[in-house]
Design a protein around this motif. Structure first.
Motif, mmCIF file in Angstrom:
data_model
loop_
_atom_site.group_PDB
_atom_site.id
_atom_site.type_symbol
_atom_site.label_atom_id
_atom_site.label_comp_id
_atom_site.label_asym_id
_atom_site.label_seq_id
_atom_site.Cartn_x
_atom_site.Cartn_y
_atom_site.Cartn_z
ATOM 1 N N ALA A 142 0.801 -1.221 0.000
ATOM 2 C CA ALA A 142 0.000 0.000 0.000
ATOM 3 C C ALA A 142 0.833 1.270 0.000
ATOM 4 O O ALA A 142 0.338 2.330 -0.385
ATOM 5 N N PHE A 143 2.076 1.195 0.412
ATOM 6 C CA PHE A 143 2.927 2.381 0.412
ATOM 7 C C PHE A 143 3.359 2.754 -1.002
ATOM 8 O O PHE A 143 3.245 3.901 -1.418
ATOM 9 N N SER A 144 3.818 1.775 -1.756
ATOM 10 C CA SER A 144 4.370 2.050 -3.087
ATOM 11 C C SER A 144 3.440 1.684 -4.226
ATOM 12 O O SER A 144 3.735 1.973 -5.383
ATOM 13 N N ARG A 145 2.322 1.029 -3.936
ATOM 14 C CA ARG A 145 1.385 0.504 -4.938
ATOM 15 C C ARG A 145 1.990 -0.639 -5.747
ATOM 16 O O ARG A 145 1.413 -1.072 -6.735
ATOM 17 N N ARG A 146 3.141 -1.111 -5.379
ATOM 18 C CA ARG A 146 3.791 -2.161 -6.143
ATOM 19 C C ARG A 146 3.071 -3.500 -5.954
ATOM 20 O O ARG A 146 2.690 -3.855 -4.833
ATOM 21 N N VAL A 147 2.895 -4.239 -7.036
ATOM 22 C CA VAL A 147 2.367 -5.601 -6.940
ATOM 23 C C VAL A 147 3.521 -6.493 -6.488
ATOM 24 O O VAL A 147 4.487 -6.696 -7.215
ATOM 25 N N VAL A 148 3.414 -7.009 -5.264
ATOM 26 C CA VAL A 148 4.496 -7.824 -4.722
ATOM 27 C C VAL A 148 4.231 -9.315 -4.886
ATOM 28 O O VAL A 148 5.131 -10.138 -4.690
ATOM 29 N N GLN B 25 7.104 1.229 -14.642
ATOM 30 C CA GLN B 25 6.929 2.369 -15.535
ATOM 31 C C GLN B 25 5.708 3.226 -15.239
ATOM 32 O O GLN B 25 5.763 4.445 -15.466
ATOM 33 N N ARG B 26 4.630 2.633 -14.745
ATOM 34 C CA ARG B 26 3.398 3.409 -14.614
ATOM 35 C C ARG B 26 3.488 4.398 -13.453
ATOM 36 O O ARG B 26 3.737 4.031 -12.303
ATOM 37 N N ARG B 27 3.250 5.665 -13.756
ATOM 38 C CA ARG B 27 3.327 6.711 -12.740
ATOM 39 C C ARG B 27 1.978 6.911 -12.070
ATOM 40 O O ARG B 27 0.937 6.790 -12.704
ATOM 41 N N HIS B 28 2.021 7.244 -10.772
ATOM 42 C CA HIS B 28 0.808 7.434 -9.983
ATOM 43 C C HIS B 28 0.761 8.859 -9.440
ATOM 44 O O HIS B 28 1.754 9.337 -8.876
ATOM 45 N N SER B 29 -0.365 9.500 -9.582
ATOM 46 C CA SER B 29 -0.497 10.856 -9.057
ATOM 47 C C SER B 29 -0.319 10.874 -7.544
ATOM 48 O O SER B 29 0.222 11.836 -6.986
ATOM 49 N N ALA B 30 -0.758 9.821 -6.864
ATOM 50 C CA ALA B 30 -0.634 9.759 -5.404
ATOM 51 C C ALA B 30 0.807 9.540 -4.961
ATOM 52 O O ALA B 30 1.116 9.678 -3.771
ATOM 53 N N LEU B 31 1.691 9.206 -5.893
ATOM 54 C CA LEU B 31 3.100 8.978 -5.571
ATOM 55 C C LEU B 31 3.973 10.085 -6.157
ATOM 56 O O LEU B 31 5.151 9.854 -6.453
ATOM 57 N N ASP B 32 3.405 11.283 -6.313
ATOM 58 C CA ASP B 32 4.124 12.389 -6.946
ATOM 59 C C ASP B 32 4.597 12.001 -8.348
ATOM 60 O O ASP B 32 5.677 12.377 -8.787
ATOM 61 N N TYR B 33 3.753 11.232 -9.025
ATOM 62 C CA TYR B 33 3.987 10.809 -10.399
ATOM 63 C C TYR B 33 5.268 9.990 -10.559
ATOM 64 O O TYR B 33 5.971 10.104 -11.563
ATOM 65 N N LEU B 34 5.525 9.162 -9.558
ATOM 66 C CA LEU B 34 6.600 8.187 -9.640
ATOM 67 C C LEU B 34 6.000 6.812 -9.864
ATOM 68 O O LEU B 34 4.864 6.539 -9.480
ATOM 69 N N ALA B 35 6.762 5.923 -10.480
ATOM 70 C CA ALA B 35 6.357 4.525 -10.599
ATOM 71 C C ALA B 35 6.645 3.814 -9.277
ATOM 72 O O ALA B 35 7.519 4.248 -8.506
ATOM 73 N N ASP C 266 -6.595 9.370 5.832
ATOM 74 C CA ASP C 266 -7.807 9.058 5.080
ATOM 75 C C ASP C 266 -7.484 8.001 4.052
ATOM 76 O O ASP C 266 -6.770 8.239 3.086
ATOM 77 N N TRP C 267 -7.997 6.781 4.249
ATOM 78 C CA TRP C 267 -7.692 5.638 3.381
ATOM 79 C C TRP C 267 -8.105 5.906 1.941
ATOM 80 O O TRP C 267 -7.399 5.558 1.001
ATOM 81 N N ALA C 268 -9.233 6.567 1.729
ATOM 82 C CA ALA C 268 -9.735 6.750 0.367
ATOM 83 C C ALA C 268 -8.805 7.613 -0.471
ATOM 84 O O ALA C 268 -8.649 7.398 -1.668
ATOM 85 N N THR C 269 -8.119 8.597 0.129
ATOM 86 C CA THR C 269 -7.254 9.479 -0.636
ATOM 87 C C THR C 269 -5.995 8.783 -1.102
ATOM 88 O O THR C 269 -5.290 9.295 -1.961
ATOM 89 N N MET C 270 -5.687 7.618 -0.556
ATOM 90 C CA MET C 270 -4.489 6.876 -0.954
ATOM 91 C C MET C 270 -4.695 6.121 -2.257
ATOM 92 O O MET C 270 -3.741 5.572 -2.807
ATOM 93 N N CYS C 271 -5.888 6.040 -2.747
ATOM 94 C CA CYS C 271 -6.211 5.057 -3.776
ATOM 95 C C CYS C 271 -6.308 5.666 -5.170
ATOM 96 O O CYS C 271 -6.885 5.071 -6.071
ATOM 97 N N VAL C 272 -5.800 6.872 -5.364
ATOM 98 C CA VAL C 272 -5.856 7.504 -6.687
ATOM 99 C C VAL C 272 -4.858 6.821 -7.625
ATOM 100 O O VAL C 272 -3.751 6.536 -7.219
#
Length: 230
Positions: free
Chosen positions: A76-82, A191-201, A224-230
């Protein structure tokens, strides 16, 4: 020459409206079981480092003539599929295969990791919970009828369907596994960038985290859990 609104009014007056049949979607969550349901420990947690909170889910993928099922575990921190696994069944072994991959890939601190999922029998069954407790990982589950409780995992499956699965014709299970695996490991994680990660992969964020001083990534804070999910 008439427009579509006039045609619709005429058809309605004669009770000739067309009702679209919803596309068949196989159910992947069976919450009608007698196993223990664990409280939602992830509701107000925002991880500040990797291996503090994992989220898991199962979704379906349509092949030419039948469905197969994908189980994933995300950090959940990095959004990485582990961890992930693809199979033509919904037995607990599918979810366990994704979890086992996560445990091989990650060196989680005993007692310091929460595993969050829906109420599905694959995650509540004895074999899955035993695997978690053996590694001192705390189980956490969504509330019934609350998809937002596992919004981050749902967000990933939506991305997968939109950017990989939709419009793709897989020959068979092996073909789907190869292409979806390539999307996860290369396209999404690296490669995929996330807005919730400051546009980092995800992988880039994790590399950046490793270079931070130890005190900069300590503990889990409320948020707020919901704001993490963008």
């Amino acid at each position: 020459m008439v427009n579509h609104q006039r045609v619709e009014r005429i058809r309605r007056s004669d009770n000739l409206l067309c009702l679209r049949k919803r596309a068949f979607r196989p159910a992947t969550t069976d919450s009608e079981h007698g196993y223990l349901i664990y409280p939602n420990l992830a509701a107000k947690l925002v991880p500040t480092a990797t291996n503090q909170l994992w989220v898991a889910d199962i979704t379906y993928v349509l092949l030419s003539e039948h469905f197969v099922y994908l189980a994933v575990v995300l950090d959940a921190f990095s959004r990485r599929v582990v961890g992930w696994a693809l199979a033509d069944h919904l037995r607990a072994e599918l979810a366990l295969a994704a979890l086992d991959m996560s445990l091989r890939e990650r060196d989680a601190i005993p007692g310091g990791l929460i595993h969050h999922s829906d109420l599905g029998i694959q995650y509540a069954c004895g074999a899955y919970v035993k695997r978690l407790t053996a590694r001192r990982i705390q189980p956490s589950m969504s509330r019934a009828g609350c998809p937002w409780d596992n919004a981050m995992a749902e967000s990933f499956t939506a991305t997968l369907k939109r950017e990989e699965v939709d419009g793709r014709e897989y020959r068979d299970l092996a073909d789907a596994k190869a292409l979806i695996g390539q999307f996860i490991e290369t396209g999404y994680n690296r490669q995929r960038r996330h807005s919730a990660l400051d546009y980092l992969a995800p992988e880039v964020l994790e590399l950046a985290q490793r270079s931070r001083p130890p005190h900069a990534a300590a503990g889990i804070v409320e948020g707020d859990w919901a704001t993490m999910c963008v």
